[in-house]
Design a protein around this motif. Structure first.
Motif, PDB file in Angstrom:
ATOM      1  N   TYR A 180       2.057  19.582  13.481  1.00 47.96           N
ATOM      2  CA  TYR A 180       3.292  19.014  14.226  1.00 47.96           C
ATOM      3  C   TYR A 180       2.750  17.792  14.650  1.00 47.96           C
ATOM      4  CZ  TYR A 180       4.274  23.990  14.493  1.00 47.96           C
ATOM      5  OH  TYR A 180       4.376  25.467  14.250  1.00 47.96           O
TER       6      TYR A 180
ATOM      7  N   GLY B 111       5.414  29.543  25.462  1.00 50.48           N
ATOM      8  CA  GLY B 111       4.249  28.878  26.114  1.00 50.48           C
ATOM      9  C   GLY B 111       4.346  28.925  27.540  1.00 50.48           C
ATOM     10  N   TRP B 112       5.178  29.747  28.113  1.00 48.28           N
ATOM     11  CA  TRP B 112       5.449  30.010  29.474  1.00 48.28           C
ATOM     12  C   TRP B 112       5.614  28.563  30.367  1.00 48.28           C
ATOM     13  CZ3 TRP B 112       6.477  34.721  30.916  1.00 48.28           C
ATOM     14  CH2 TRP B 112       6.084  35.746  30.106  1.00 48.28           C
TER      15      TRP B 112
ATOM     16  N   VAL C 291       8.895  15.538  14.750  1.00 48.31           N
ATOM     17  CA  VAL C 291       9.529  16.383  15.905  1.00 48.31           C
ATOM     18  C   VAL C 291      10.631  17.383  15.018  1.00 48.31           C
ATOM     19  CG1 VAL C 291      10.331  16.763  18.105  1.00 48.31           C
ATOM     20  CG2 VAL C 291       8.698  14.906  17.624  1.00 48.31           C
TER      21      VAL C 291
ATOM     22  N   PHE D  44      -0.774  40.910  35.859  1.00 55.00           N
ATOM     23  CA  PHE D  44       0.320  40.645  34.965  1.00 55.00           C
ATOM     24  C   PHE D  44       0.085  41.523  33.695  1.00 55.00           C
ATOM     25  CE2 PHE D  44       3.117  38.494  31.688  1.00 55.00           C
ATOM     26  CZ  PHE D  44       4.129  38.237  32.500  1.00 55.00           C
TER      27      PHE D  44
ATOM     28  N   LEU E 207       3.286  15.617  17.694  1.00 55.80           N
ATOM     29  CA  LEU E 207       3.789  15.812  18.991  1.00 55.80           C
ATOM     30  C   LEU E 207       3.786  14.655  20.030  1.00 55.80           C
ATOM     31  CD1 LEU E 207       2.353  19.497  19.998  1.00 55.80           C
ATOM     32  CD2 LEU E 207       4.626  18.515  18.926  1.00 55.80           C
TER      33      LEU E 207
ATOM     34  N   ALA F 121       6.430  37.189  36.807  1.00 54.41           N
ATOM     35  CA  ALA F 121       6.382  36.140  35.850  1.00 54.41           C
ATOM     36  C   ALA F 121       6.968  34.856  36.939  1.00 54.41           C
ATOM     37  CB  ALA F 121       7.525  36.232  34.736  1.00 54.41           C
ATOM     38  N   ILE F 122       7.269  34.888  38.021  1.00 51.19           N
ATOM     39  CA  ILE F 122       7.994  33.869  38.595  1.00 51.19           C
ATOM     40  C   ILE F 122       6.758  32.903  39.061  1.00 51.19           C
ATOM     41  CG2 ILE F 122       9.014  32.976  40.817  1.00 51.19           C
ATOM     42  CD1 ILE F 122      11.042  35.369  40.145  1.00 51.19           C
TER      43      ILE F 122
ATOM     44  N   TYR G  93       6.048  29.249  19.951  1.00 50.09           N
ATOM     45  CA  TYR G  93       7.275  29.462  20.271  1.00 50.09           C
ATOM     46  C   TYR G  93       7.535  30.138  21.402  1.00 50.09           C
ATOM     47  CZ  TYR G  93       4.710  34.007  18.840  1.00 50.09           C
ATOM     48  OH  TYR G  93       3.944  34.927  18.944  1.00 50.09           O
TER      49      TYR G  93
ATOM     50  N   THR H 215       9.933  30.535  31.197  1.00 53.42           N
ATOM     51  CA  THR H 215       9.734  31.614  32.134  1.00 53.42           C
ATOM     52  C   THR H 215      10.993  32.303  32.631  1.00 53.42           C
ATOM     53  OG1 THR H 215       7.440  30.714  32.631  1.00 53.42           O
ATOM     54  CG2 THR H 215       8.375  32.289  34.031  1.00 53.42           C
ATOM     55  N   TRP H 216      11.781  31.404  33.108  1.00 56.65           N
ATOM     56  CA  TRP H 216      12.953  31.598  33.815  1.00 56.65           C
ATOM     57  C   TRP H 216      14.028  32.531  33.026  1.00 56.65           C
ATOM     58  CZ3 TRP H 216      14.077  32.363  38.976  1.00 56.65           C
ATOM     59  CH2 TRP H 216      12.948  31.939  39.711  1.00 56.65           C
TER      60      TRP H 216
ATOM     61  N   VAL I 238      -1.124  25.945  30.040  1.00 55.88           N
ATOM     62  CA  VAL I 238      -0.086  24.946  29.726  1.00 55.88           C
ATOM     63  C   VAL I 238      -0.625  23.430  29.976  1.00 55.88           C
ATOM     64  CG1 VAL I 238       2.311  24.240  30.465  1.00 55.88           C
ATOM     65  CG2 VAL I 238       1.759  26.612  30.635  1.00 55.88           C
TER      66      VAL I 238
ATOM     67  N   VAL J 228       3.158  39.317  19.389  1.00 54.82           N
ATOM     68  CA  VAL J 228       2.493  38.183  20.159  1.00 54.82           C
ATOM     69  C   VAL J 228       0.868  38.292  20.718  1.00 54.82           C
ATOM     70  CG1 VAL J 228       2.704  37.114  22.388  1.00 54.82           C
ATOM     71  CG2 VAL J 228       4.855  37.745  21.129  1.00 54.82           C
TER      72      VAL J 228
ATOM     73  N   ARG K 170      -1.760  24.303  13.885  1.00 54.48           N
ATOM     74  CA  ARG K 170      -1.761  25.684  14.377  1.00 54.48           C
ATOM     75  C   ARG K 170      -1.664  26.621  13.051  1.00 54.48           C
ATOM     76  NH1 ARG K 170       0.220  28.147  19.675  1.00 54.48           N
ATOM     77  NH2 ARG K 170       0.839  30.019  18.751  1.00 54.48           N
TER      78      ARG K 170
ATOM     79  N   ASP L  83      -0.840  30.698  13.426  1.00 55.01           N
ATOM     80  CA  ASP L  83      -0.216  31.913  14.089  1.00 55.01           C
ATOM     81  C   ASP L  83       0.143  33.012  13.400  1.00 55.01           C
ATOM     82  OD1 ASP L  83       0.671  33.821  15.971  1.00 55.01           O
ATOM     83  OD2 ASP L  83       1.609  32.314  17.128  1.00 55.01           O
TER      84      ASP L  83
ATOM     85  N   PRO M  44       8.121  26.413  32.718  1.00 57.10           N
ATOM     86  CA  PRO M  44       9.070  26.867  33.630  1.00 57.10           C
ATOM     87  C   PRO M  44      10.388  27.426  32.888  1.00 57.10           C
ATOM     88  CG  PRO M  44       7.910  24.887  34.306  1.00 57.10           C
ATOM     89  CD  PRO M  44       7.410  25.156  33.051  1.00 57.10           C
TER      90      PRO M  44
ATOM     91  N   VAL N 270      12.758  35.889  33.035  1.00 59.56           N
ATOM     92  CA  VAL N 270      13.154  36.552  33.967  1.00 59.56           C
ATOM     93  C   VAL N 270      14.507  36.977  34.037  1.00 59.56           C
ATOM     94  CG1 VAL N 270      13.147  36.204  36.460  1.00 59.56           C
ATOM     95  CG2 VAL N 270      11.238  35.681  35.384  1.00 59.56           C
TER      96      VAL N 270
ATOM     97  N   LEU O  73      -0.635  18.236  16.271  1.00 64.50           N
ATOM     98  CA  LEU O  73      -1.032  19.722  16.767  1.00 64.50           C
ATOM     99  C   LEU O  73      -1.178  20.368  15.353  1.00 64.50           C
ATOM    100  CD1 LEU O  73      -1.600  22.105  18.752  1.00 64.50           C
ATOM    101  CD2 LEU O  73       0.731  22.361  18.482  1.00 64.50           C
TER     102      LEU O  73
ATOM    103  N   SER P 298       5.821  29.699  37.060  1.00 64.23           N
ATOM    104  CA  SER P 298       6.580  28.369  37.094  1.00 64.23           C
ATOM    105  C   SER P 298       6.597  27.705  38.142  1.00 64.23           C
ATOM    106  CB  SER P 298       7.948  29.040  36.806  1.00 64.23           C
ATOM    107  OG  SER P 298       8.687  29.553  37.980  1.00 64.23           O
ATOM    108  N   ILE P 299       6.050  28.367  39.453  1.00 60.32           N
ATOM    109  CA  ILE P 299       5.766  27.563  40.555  1.00 60.32           C
ATOM    110  C   ILE P 299       4.416  26.784  40.585  1.00 60.32           C
ATOM    111  CG2 ILE P 299       5.703  27.727  42.973  1.00 60.32           C
ATOM    112  CD1 ILE P 299       7.550  30.136  42.881  1.00 60.32           C
TER     113      ILE P 299
ATOM    114  N   GLN Q 185       9.332  24.857  16.398  1.00 59.41           N
ATOM    115  CA  GLN Q 185       9.345  23.716  15.411  1.00 59.41           C
ATOM    116  C   GLN Q 185       9.284  22.352  16.292  1.00 59.41           C
ATOM    117  OE1 GLN Q 185      13.409  23.746  13.774  1.00 59.41           O
ATOM    118  NE2 GLN Q 185      12.929  25.625  12.446  1.00 59.41           N
ATOM    119  N   ALA Q 186       9.499  22.140  17.609  1.00 60.88           N
ATOM    120  CA  ALA Q 186       9.410  20.949  18.161  1.00 60.88           C
ATOM    121  C   ALA Q 186       8.049  20.809  18.912  1.00 60.88           C
ATOM    122  CB  ALA Q 186      10.819  21.118  19.310  1.00 60.88           C
TER     123      ALA Q 186
ATOM    124  N   ARG R  34       3.577  34.929  14.198  1.00 63.94           N
ATOM    125  CA  ARG R  34       4.686  34.201  14.250  1.00 63.94           C
ATOM    126  C   ARG R  34       5.887  35.146  13.648  1.00 63.94           C
ATOM    127  NH1 ARG R  34       4.775  28.149  12.206  1.00 63.94           N
ATOM    128  NH2 ARG R  34       4.623  29.461   9.959  1.00 63.94           N
TER     129      ARG R  34
ATOM    130  N   TYR S 181      -0.360  34.247  33.404  1.00 62.16           N
ATOM    131  CA  TYR S 181       0.151  35.213  32.037  1.00 62.16           C
ATOM    132  C   TYR S 181      -0.944  35.427  31.474  1.00 62.16           C
ATOM    133  CZ  TYR S 181       4.201  32.862  33.383  1.00 62.16           C
ATOM    134  OH  TYR S 181       5.090  32.351  34.340  1.00 62.16           O
TER     135      TYR S 181
ATOM    136  N   MET T 131      11.207  21.556  38.674  1.00 63.30           N
ATOM    137  CA  MET T 131       9.865  21.851  38.238  1.00 63.30           C
ATOM    138  C   MET T 131       9.792  20.898  36.759  1.00 63.30           C
ATOM    139  SD  MET T 131      10.177  25.833  38.433  1.00 63.30           S
ATOM    140  CE  MET T 131      10.288  26.611  40.126  1.00 63.30           C
TER     141      MET T 131
END
Ligand code: HEM
Lengths: 340, 569
Positions: free
Chosen positions: B310, A275-276, B298, B102, B312, B58-59, A273, A281-282, B69, B208, B461, B463, A278, A285, B459, B62-63, A268-269, B466, B97, A329
């Motif tokens: 949306y 998007g990976w 929003v 992966f 955004l 997956a870690i 739903y 992702t965690w 993204v 997905v 979209r 999907d 951080p 995990v 945006l 995030s780094i 919604q925001a 969903r 991803y 992050m």
């Protein structure tokens, strides 16, 4: 808008809770030490008596010691001495009871602090890291306090109050955020659901990790045949393991729900739903690692001890998600409220 | 199921082995190898390994910044780390991803999942159809068992036990002639939940994936009062899934009537200037249909058929008018400026192609202008308190060879910067407030900022995965609750007629309360329980059943006789 008086009152309540929790921790530690040594003496006496009776069993070998522990280790409804303990309030129990009463006091203080915070901003107190920490500690203390009302959980006190104190301290010292309104993306019913359940699940995971640590320590001692000192104040390893698992199977579905609710909110925001980001992702995990813990427990070739380590890895991920991911992050989830 | 060994009866496990890696002989043909690999892959140990690997894999995403993204951050990361970045890129660290490694982990997990679900499902269906297994000969061998003596006939006791278990919704094995035993089982839903969960996880992954293949997303900036008409060519950026045709994009028009944005102005510290209100009013028209006004914000997207819109982002668009030396208007438009930070210091460019040579202006827009000694010109608050437009000017060919370029900047190479008339070594620059106009050097005319309006970043979209993903997630959760919440239990009862009172003092049981003296209880009953997995409530259950049977046969004081241990948790 925000009410500074209530916000200030909230701050005082939280400081009070910190002080009271520190005292409770002290009392619980004394309780463990005193109970442990009392029980050790009693176990020794039991072993000696058995030797005197001359049963054909193999004397004072460690297995037998553990056997003596068996009788004493649980809540000992079966054991008259323990029951007498409870009634007369021997020194060992008295310290624990003091710890528990202080914990109840601290629980009210934290709850009060959380509620005052909510009143001061007229919304659910779930908008930034400081408020998450308050929520987590509130839930953890309430769960422990209620549990301790129904069963003898004095031995667990130190394991729960300790982390609660650390979380509150960190929240107060480094994550403190002034009371204020939410940014629009956070103003959503799914946020309230998502974060409430996340905080509840986190609190259960905290207690789960506390039990896991207690189990691993006690288990190591039992396997070496040297259950001594404060460790003999804990229940047997098998019982601890069962409680650890029991805590996690409540927390895991709640975390699953947290992830789903978060995805609904993100949809919604932000228009997607998943998007990976951080934070996402965690959360994923964490979910996978705890799923692996439950799996490991049912997999042949994996001992419950090894499985429990997986649960602790999950808890480390949870802490990282709470701290490093929030603060270091950059992602869409940047509302720790802490200025960097 | 085939003939059972005694030990087999003491475990509730599917005959399907959880760890099938040990099956298979030393010399394997091709078929043997395939089968061996399949067994390896579908063993629970491999599933566990893959799960842990998935978490680990997956870690990195995030780094390191991810292209999917935020592509701009990947670019700046590559500029900051010129040595490391190419290697990271080769390893797929910027597209974790979507990377092959992966994907191979979760594809293997999916295969393993299928290989696990199929035999388990077959087995579960068999178990549901089958009867609970026979009562073992020696109930004392089961982990939980209680024994007592009742003052009732064996037949009554047996009937009471059956009734008790049936009342607790156990499934009973049919009576066999003359056998004084009951075998009962319940909690089949635990395994149903397990299968439901694992199938639903598969469903989530497939949904997905389908959404990715069949979905699309487009982004567009719309200024207040402006109308946008959807279509493949009309988005600023458009990403189509591999199986989507451009013609699938629905045609509609959207006018952004009003945009309401407010910022925190009371709280101090990090909260100061945070957005507080962000919503818009739009009018949407589909084909020849009526135009419908609607509010969106929003957290509150607009819906056009199965496409969601949306709100955004947002920013400012100063309305700029440029006049030539003769006072003729050569440019008049609201120019979108892109916010660079939380206080909406924005950058952008005004491109005037109606003059020869072209005129180009670049610079910043500051909603609350502040001159900071360190940062230079900046904005101290994101709302329009004291807006200023600061520009420098260039002259030349703005679009050499018609190359596409960003609307927010000008490629100044090949252009000539305008200098001040009074001081030809100092570049010309203007700082305009709303309504102000400034003469350009060399009599080239003037530039004016009339006012400032807002723009919204939309945006759009579609999907299709969903809803299925949501439904499967819900099913997975339901399955999980069943799997972890329901208890699979077997209870066995053995009734022992003609039970003789053991001579006083014999036997190892310390309990002395077996009935009043002189009264011989002649029917022995043993209740035993067997649980799948961890089940701390088993002792309690067995005791309750025993008590219930005793009450049913009218001998409520009999229980507890041989109970030496209880309430273990
Ligand atoms: C996406 C991957 C998977 C996830 C997230 C997952 C998760 C879980 C969870 C949370 C449990 C509950 C354990 C418990 O009862 O405490 C479970 C049980 C189980 N899973 Fe999975 N699983 C996955 C894949 C697999 C695969 C590939 C297999 C087959 C090899 C498998 C076989 C089983 C079995 C047999 C059980 C029941 C364990 C028992 O008897 O208690 N799972 N799974």
């Amino acid at each position: 808008m925000t009410d500074p008086t209530l916000a200030l009152a909230s701050d005082y309540a939280v400081w009070t809770a910190i002080v009271v929790l520190a005292l409770a921790l002290l009392a619980f530690c004394v309780h463990l030490a005193v109970t442990g040594s009392a029980r050790e003496r009693r176990a020794d006496r039991l072993v000696r008596e058995r030797e005197r009776v001359g049963a054909a069993v193999g004397g004072a070998d460690p297995a037998d010691r553990a056997g003596a522990d068996d009788v004493l280790g649980d809540h000992g409804r079966a054991h008259p001495t323990r029951e007498a303990d409870a009634r007369t309030g021997t020194p060992s129990r008295r310290w624990g009871v003091v710890g528990l009463q202080l914990t109840w006091l601290a629980t009210f203080a934290v709850l009060g602090g959380t509620v005052l915070r909510a009143l001061s901003v007229s919304r659910a107190p779930l908008g930034n890291m400081y408020e998450f920490a308050l929520g987590t500690v509130s839930f953890a203390l309430v769960i422990y306090s209620v549990w301790a009302l129904r069963k003898d959980r004095l031995w667990l006190g130190a394991f729960v109050v300790g982390p609660a104190l650390v979380i509150l301290g960190a929240a107060k010292l480094s994550w403190y955020t002034e009371a204020s309104q939410l940014m629009p993306a956070l103003d959503n019913i799914w946020l309230v659901i998502h974060v409430t359940i996340a905080v509840l699940a986190t609190a259960l995971f905290v207690i789960g990790a506390a039990l896991a640590v207690a189990y691993l320590l006690r288990d190591r001692a039992e396997r070496r045949g040297e259950v001594s000192g404060w460790l003999s104040a804990l229940p047997r390893a098998t019982a601890l393991e069962r409680m650890t698992y029991g805590m996690h199977i409540v927390a895991f579905p709640l975390w699953t729900f947290t992830v789903i609710a978060g995805a609904i909110w993100a949809e919604q925001a932000w228009g997607r739903y998943w998007g990976w980001d951080p934070k996402e992702t965690w959360s994923f995990v964490i979910w996978v690692v705890y799923a692996a813990y439950l799996h490991a427990r049912a997999t042949t070739g994996w001992s419950t001890r090894q499985a429990t380590w997986v649960a602790l890895v999950g808890f480390v991920c949870l802490i990282l998600n709470y701290t490093a991911v929030n603060l270091l992050m950059t992602g869409l989830h940047s509302y720790s409220g802490v200025s960097t | 199921m085939s003939a059972r060994l005694p030990t087999d009866e003491q475990r509730i496990e599917p005959a399907y082995p959880k760890d099938r890696t040990t099956i298979g002989g030393p010399r394997l043909g091709l078929v043997g190898w395939v089968r061996w690999t399949w067994r390896q892959l579908t063993s629970m140990r491999t599933a566990l390994f893959l799960l842990l690997l998935l978490a680990l894999a997956a870690i990195p995403g995030s780094i390191f910044p991810q292209r999917g993204v935020d592509a701009a951050r990947v670019r700046s990361y590559a500029e900051d780390n010129p040595d490391l970045a190419p290697w990271l890129d080769r390893l797929g660290m910027f597209d974790v991803y979507a990377s092959p490694w992966f994907a191979s982990i979760y594809l293997l997990l999916m295969v393993s999942l299928v290989g696990c679900i199929i035999p388990r499902t077959r087995q579960h269906v068999e178990a549901i159809r089958a009867q609970p297994p026979r009562t073992p000969r020696r109930l004392e061998r089961l982990p939980v068992h209680r024994h007592t003596r009742l003052d009732a006939t064996p037949q009554d006791t047996l009937a009471a036990a059956r009734a008790t278990l049936a009342g607790r919704r156990f499934r009973l094995r049919p009576e066999e002639d003359g056998a004084l035993v009951v075998a009962a089982e319940k909690g089949y839903l635990k395994e149903s939940g397990n299968i439901l969960f694992h199938v639903a996880i598969l469903g989530v992954i497939v949904s997905v994936g389908a959404g990715h293949l069949l979905g699309w997303r487009g982004e567009i900036i719309v200024k207040e009062g402006e109308t946008f008409t959807s279509g493949a060519g009309s988005f600023d950026t458009l990403r189509l899934g591999p199986l989507v045709d451009e013609r699938d994009i629905p045609v509609f028009s959207l006018r952004l009537d009003d945009l309401d944005v407010q910022f925190e102005s009371e709280a101090q510290g990090a909260q100061f200037g945070q957005p507080r209100v962000f919503r818009g009013i739009a009018t949407i028209q589909r084909g020849d249909g009526p135009a419908l006004g609607d509010e969106f914000a929003v957290n509150q997207p607009l819906q056009v058929d199965s496409t969601s819109i949306y709100l955004l982002g947002n920013g400012y668009a100063p309305v700029v008018t440029v006049r030539d030396g003769a006072g003729e208007i050569v440019f008049q438009d609201a120019v979108t400026f892109l916010p660079q930070d939380n206080t909406y210091s924005s950058s952008g460019a005004v491109k005037v192609t109606g003059t020869e040579p072209n005129l180009g202006f670049v610079g910043g827009f500051f909603p609350t202008f502040a001159a900071d000694p360190v940062l230079g010109m900046t904005s101290s608050f994101p709302d329009l308190v004291d807006p200023a437009l600061v520009l420098t000017a260039f002259e030349g060919d703005l679009f050499p060879e018609g190359r596409p370029q960003s609307v927010f900047s000008i490629e100044t190479e090949g252009l000539e910067q305008l200098m001040q008339d009074e001081d030809p070594d100092t570049p010309f620059s203007v700082a305009l407030r709303p309504g102000q106009s400034v003469e350009l050097p060399g009599g080239r005319g003037s530039i004016e900022m009339e006012s400032v309006i807002r723009w919204g970043g939309l945006l759009v979209r579609h999907d299709p995965g969903r809803l299925p993903a949501l439904v499967f997630s819900g099913l997975a959760l339901a399955g999980l609750v069943l799997m972890l919440g329901v208890r699979r239990r077997r209870v066995f009862v053995r009734v022992d007629p003609g039970y003789s009172v053991p001579p006083a003092g014999a036997g190892g049981t310390p309990a002395g309360g077996d009935g009043a003296p002189g009264e011989a209880r002649h029917t022995g009953i043993t209740v035993a329980g067997l649980a799948k997995g961890t089940d701390p409530g088993m002792d309690e259950l067995v005791e309750e059943i025993l008590a219930q049977v005793a009450v049913a046969v009218g001998d409520p004081h009999a229980t507890g006789a041989d109970t030496t241990e209880k309430d273990r948790l």
